[in-house]
Motif scaffolding. Structure first.
Motif, PDB file in Angstrom:
ATOM      1  N   ARG A 411       0.825  -1.205   0.000  1.00 35.91           N
ATOM      2  CA  ARG A 411       0.000   0.000   0.000  1.00 35.91           C
ATOM      3  C   ARG A 411       0.864   1.261   0.000  1.00 35.91           C
ATOM      4  O   ARG A 411       0.480   2.278  -0.593  1.00 35.91           O
ATOM      5  N   GLN A 414       1.822   1.679  -3.482  1.00 35.65           N
ATOM      6  CA  GLN A 414       0.669   2.195  -4.235  1.00 35.65           C
ATOM      7  C   GLN A 414       0.519   3.700  -4.030  1.00 35.65           C
ATOM      8  O   GLN A 414       0.268   4.450  -4.979  1.00 35.65           O
ATOM      9  N   LEU A 459      -6.992   3.278  -2.890  1.00 35.00           N
ATOM     10  CA  LEU A 459      -6.500   3.461  -1.527  1.00 35.00           C
ATOM     11  C   LEU A 459      -7.601   3.918  -0.582  1.00 35.00           C
ATOM     12  O   LEU A 459      -7.604   3.575   0.608  1.00 35.00           O
ATOM     13  N   GLY A 492      -6.896  -4.563  -0.421  1.00 36.06           N
ATOM     14  CA  GLY A 492      -6.107  -4.840  -1.629  1.00 36.06           C
ATOM     15  C   GLY A 492      -6.927  -5.521  -2.695  1.00 36.06           C
ATOM     16  O   GLY A 492      -6.764  -5.257  -3.887  1.00 36.06           O
ATOM     17  N   GLY A 495     -10.272  -2.909  -3.300  1.00 33.40           N
ATOM     18  CA  GLY A 495      -9.989  -1.514  -3.654  1.00 33.40           C
ATOM     19  C   GLY A 495      -9.804  -1.313  -5.145  1.00 33.40           C
ATOM     20  O   GLY A 495     -10.325  -0.359  -5.731  1.00 33.40           O
TER      21      GLY A 495
END
Length: 871
Positions: A411, A414, A459, A492, A495
């Motif tokens: 994340r 990301q 996110l 994950g 999303g």
């Protein structure tokens, strides 16, 4: 390695065939959009290029001067230029042919040098005229007739049993004599369709431009220096007084430059479909890694290297991408062929081009190869992070089935990618004026910002789910809470799917917003500026692209008899070239009777506020009024002097004002007809505004329209009278039809996003199999399990739709205020399409919920004992 792939990967792909079918379909749909869009664009580009330059490849240089034309007398002067082998005159004009059924069929009239002697058998390479054509042509000329050679397609529409037929050209009816037919192929295939071929001088007389041609084709001697010959020809033309010389490639590049926004926009949507598919591949392979951690640990323990593990998973992605791409290519070609008919007719109606044809398969090979590479590359790139994660597993941890890490590094990566893309997009847009290929830089900036928003939505999905959880628990105490909790626990997995849904909704809401902004701006402008009671054209409704035919000036007297007491404002459209920035730009010019327009409008109850500009235009010779978008595009100010190419050389006009006008996408110059009748050869009328006597109500306006439509004058000149309301509706219909192609592409992206929902929920069912079994064991009913999975799909749809509408409105603002202004100079108001956005969001929520039905049914069929025993 191959045996390992066969025993481990292929067996797993068979075990999870449902998920892998979804992955293949998502990649296939992305490739379908790519291939169909590229095929249709190539057909459109080819149609427009052939319409403008049907004899491409015949000449080395072209001399043109917009619709004003080049004097035929320049042919002899240019033929004497050193290095020039031959100069061939060429004329092209849209006409209407009266067929055997009495209908007026659109056709292209070509004025050319007809073949002589031994040239008759293979004239201009791929063009062949029927036997006896040249003899018949000579006989017809001796008989003072107007001989013409007819394309095969048009020949079938003409009256049978005779050689004579009629056409409407330059506002007059002409009787022609058919003396033969023409077959064509290769780059001049358009000459075998709805075309008429005549000698150049005779064709010039028919279209009302005696002594002038559309262009001169220059053939150079073998080995001649092109640059030196170009300079010599430009000097012979008198510094561009009689026209400008350029290569055929440069002429085609001008068309491609104008079509570039359409091409790039289509490419962005096509890429969007593949990106959505890419995240579906990413999700599926991430689950594959999680499920096979024990197998990975065993492989690492017996000596498999990290690189072998990585290649194992990337090999699976390569196989899925290859199968999906190979499936999508023929489907894309088929979709393009299905859409070619309706889209081709739309293009003919709007632009008056030759019919769009499906490109030969050989010509499509670069497109198909690109689509294949894009589909496979998308899948392989999507597999990179899961494959690296699998390769990074420590054997001892993997064998012990230790739960997966929380995924915080992923994340963080990301988030970093999101910020980097946003920064890159902002940088590209800020530096666009200092980078080459400015237009492409702008669209690259859009792509970066769009991808950044895509990752930001992914996110924020978990945060949105947390906000939704109290409401879900209140409305659906058990099922809603479980569904919301699962979204929060697996950001994950869910999303990216929510982001895909949001991207689809955003694209459709953005398109709806642009259409609404166009409609509001254009309708408002029409109500303020187009104040005539009736608008009369010939051959078809109003079109700024030249699809309508010209009418003779004498028709004004006949219309005055049909409509006693009415004021008539004639308007003639011309494409005129003007030097700007080192190049000659084709510009739309509207030559109107500014005095009549001023007198007619000042009697109206609410005259337009800038009406006095037209009085000045009529009274002050050497002046011009430009549209606001022309002034914005080319940075033209009041007081600037523009240079236009006319019949006898250059025309200099001073800009006295800019006015709101949306008639021409690249800007418009308004001139007073009487001042430039000779300079621009204004011997015909393209459009007539009719102002009925003051006090005429709507019923009498409609009666006048109906009476004129049924008159002998309308039958003779194919007049099409429209009321103000009909004109507005016609223009809005054209706008909607142009954007219908974008909607079609976005629907396919929506299908890919729906597949993503199905895959995400199937993954959820697989991952939660034990959890769902425990729920059933402690008393949860099948209905509660079904509703839990469906509510999860519903919540994904709600979050994706809400974020999509929000981002779509931001994207619309950017497109309207930045992109459309950059491309056309139009300053449209940003109108939020609330009704359309609500409908799109509702459809997205319904689609997502229905997509969850299959995984939900699978969940309720789980056997409690098997589910609890599952590891």
């Amino acid at each position: 390695m191959f045996s390992l792939f066969r025993t481990l990967s292929l067996r797993y792909l068979q075990l999870r065939w449902g998920l892998n079918v979804l992955v293949v379909l998502s990649i296939a749909l992305g490739v379908v959009v790519w291939v169909a869009t590229a095929t249709l664009y190539e057909s459109l580009e080819s149609s427009i290029l052939v319409s403008i330059n049907p004899l491409a490849g015949v000449a080395d240089l072209l001399v043109s001067n917009g619709e004003v034309g080049v004097p035929r007398a320049a042919e002899a002067r240019l033929a004497a230029v050193p290095g020039v082998r031959a100069v061939r005159p060429f004329l092209i004009e849209s006409v209407r042919v009266v067929g055997g059924d009495g209908e007026r069929h659109p056709a292209l009239l070509f004025g050319v040098e007809l073949p002589k002697g031994e040239e008759a058998g293979g004239w201009m390479g791929d063009v062949t005229v029927s036997d006896g054509t040249l003899v018949n042509y000579g006989v017809a000329r001796l008989l003072k007739q107007k001989p013409v050679v007819v394309g095969r397609a048009l020949d079938a529409l003409l009256p049978q049993g005779g050689k004579k037929f009629k056409i409407l050209a330059a506002g007059a009816t002409h009787e022609l004599t058919r003396v033969g037919t023409v077959e064509a192929g290769g780059p001049v295939a358009a000459l075998g369709g709805n075309v008429l071929l005549m000698e150049c001088d005779l064709a010039a007389q028919v279209v009302g431009r005696p002594g002038r041609v559309s262009r001169l084709d220059v053939l150079l001697e073998p080995g001649a220096d092109v640059a030196r010959a170009t300079a010599a020809i430009r000097a012979e033309l008198g510094a561009g007084r009689d026209g400008e010389v350029r290569t055929p490639r440069a002429e085609d590049d001008r068309v491609r430059e104008a079509l570039a926004p359409l091409k790039i926009g289509s490419l962005i949507v096509s890429t969007g479909a593949l990106v959505v598919g890419m995240f579906l591949v990413f999700n599926t392979l991430s689950v594959s890694v999680a499920e096979r951690r024990h197998d990975i640990g065993v492989l690492r323990s017996v000596g498999a290297t990290r690189d072998q593990i990585r290649r194992l998973f990337q090999g699976e992605a390569l196989l899925l991408g290859l199968v999906g791409s190979l499936l999508g290519i023929p489907l894309g070609i088929g979709l393009a062929r299905v859409l070619l008919g309706p889209i081709g007719q739309m293009v003919i109606d709007a632009l008056g081009t030759v019919p769009m044809r499906a490109p030969p398969l050989a010509d499509l090979m670069p497109t198909l190869a690109t689509a294949l590479v894009a589909g496979v590359a998308t899948s392989v790139v999507a597999s990179l992070l899961p494959a690296l994660r699998a390769a990074g597993e420590e054997p001892a941890d993997a064998v012990r089935r230790v739960p997966s890490p929380a995924g915080l590094p992923a994340r963080a990566l990301q988030l970093a990618a999101c910020l980097a893309l946003l920064a890159l997009g902002v940088f590209l847009f800020a530096a666009k004026d200092h980078l080459p290929a400015r237009r492409y830089v702008v669209f690259a900036a859009i792509g970066c910002v769009f991808l950044s928003a895509f990752l930001a939505i992914a996110l924020s999905a978990a945060a949105c789910a947390r906000l939704l959880r109290p409401l879900a628990q209140l409305v659906f105490p058990v099922e809603g809470r479980l569904a919301a909790d699962n979204l929060v626990r697996a950001p994950g997995r869910t999303g990216l799917v929510i982001a895909a849904l949001a991207a689809c909704v955003a694209l459709m809401a953005h398109t709806a917003g642009i259409i609404r902004s166009n409609e509001v701006a254009v309708v408002g402008w029409l109500e303020r500026a187009v104040t005539a009671d009736l608008v009369i054209t010939s051959g078809g409704p109003v079109s700024a692209t030249g699809q309508t035919m010209s009418m003779p000036e004498g028709i004004l007297d006949e219309l005055a008899k049909e409509l006693p007491g009415a004021r008539l404002v004639p308007i003639t459209w011309r494409f005129v070239e003007w030097p700007h920035g080192g190049d000659d730009l084709p510009t739309s010019v509207a030559a109107l009777d500014a005095a009549a327009y001023y007198d007619a409008n000042r009697e109206r109850p609410s005259p337009r506020p800038d009406l006095d500009v037209f009085r000045r235009l009529a009274e002050e010779r050497g002046t011009a009024v430009v549209s606001d978008n022309f002034a914005a595009l080319y940075r033209v100010n009041v007081g600037d002097v523009l240079t236009l190419r006319g019949v006898d050389g250059l025309i200099r006009v001073e800009v006295i004002a800019s006015v709101e006008d949306y008639a021409a996408p690249r800007g418009l110059i308004l001139l007073h007809r009487d001042h430039y009748r000779r300079e621009l050869n204004l011997t015909v009328v393209d459009l007539v505004d009719v102002y009925l006597p003051a006090g005429t109500d709507a019923a009498h306006v409609e009666a006048a329209r109906a009476g004129l439509a049924q008159s002998s004058l309308a039958a003779e000149y194919a007049l099409v009278p429209l009321t103000g309301g009909e004109l507005r509706e016609h223009i809005l219909t054209m706008i909607r039809r142009v954007y219908s192609v974008a909607y079609l592409q976005e629907i396919v992206v929506g299908l890919v996003a729906a597949l993503g929902v199905v895959a995400a929920l199937m993954i959820s069912v697989i991952q939660r199999r034990r959890e769902l079994g425990l729920l059933r064991a402690v008393g949860a009913t099948q209905g509660q399990v079904l509703r839990t999975v469906l509510f999860e799909a519903l919540f994904m749809g709600l979050i994706g739709s809400g974020l999509g509408v929000l981002f779509g409105l931001l994207l619309e603002w950017y497109a309207v205020r930045v992109i459309l202004f950059e491309e056309s100079g139009f300053r449209f108001p940003v109108v939020a399409p609330w009704r359309e956005a609500g409908l799109i969001a509702a459809l997205a929520v319904a689609t997502a919920t229905l997509a969850g039905l299959m995984p939900a049914l699978r969940a309720v069929r789980l056997h409690i004992a098997d589910a609890i025993a599952y590891e």
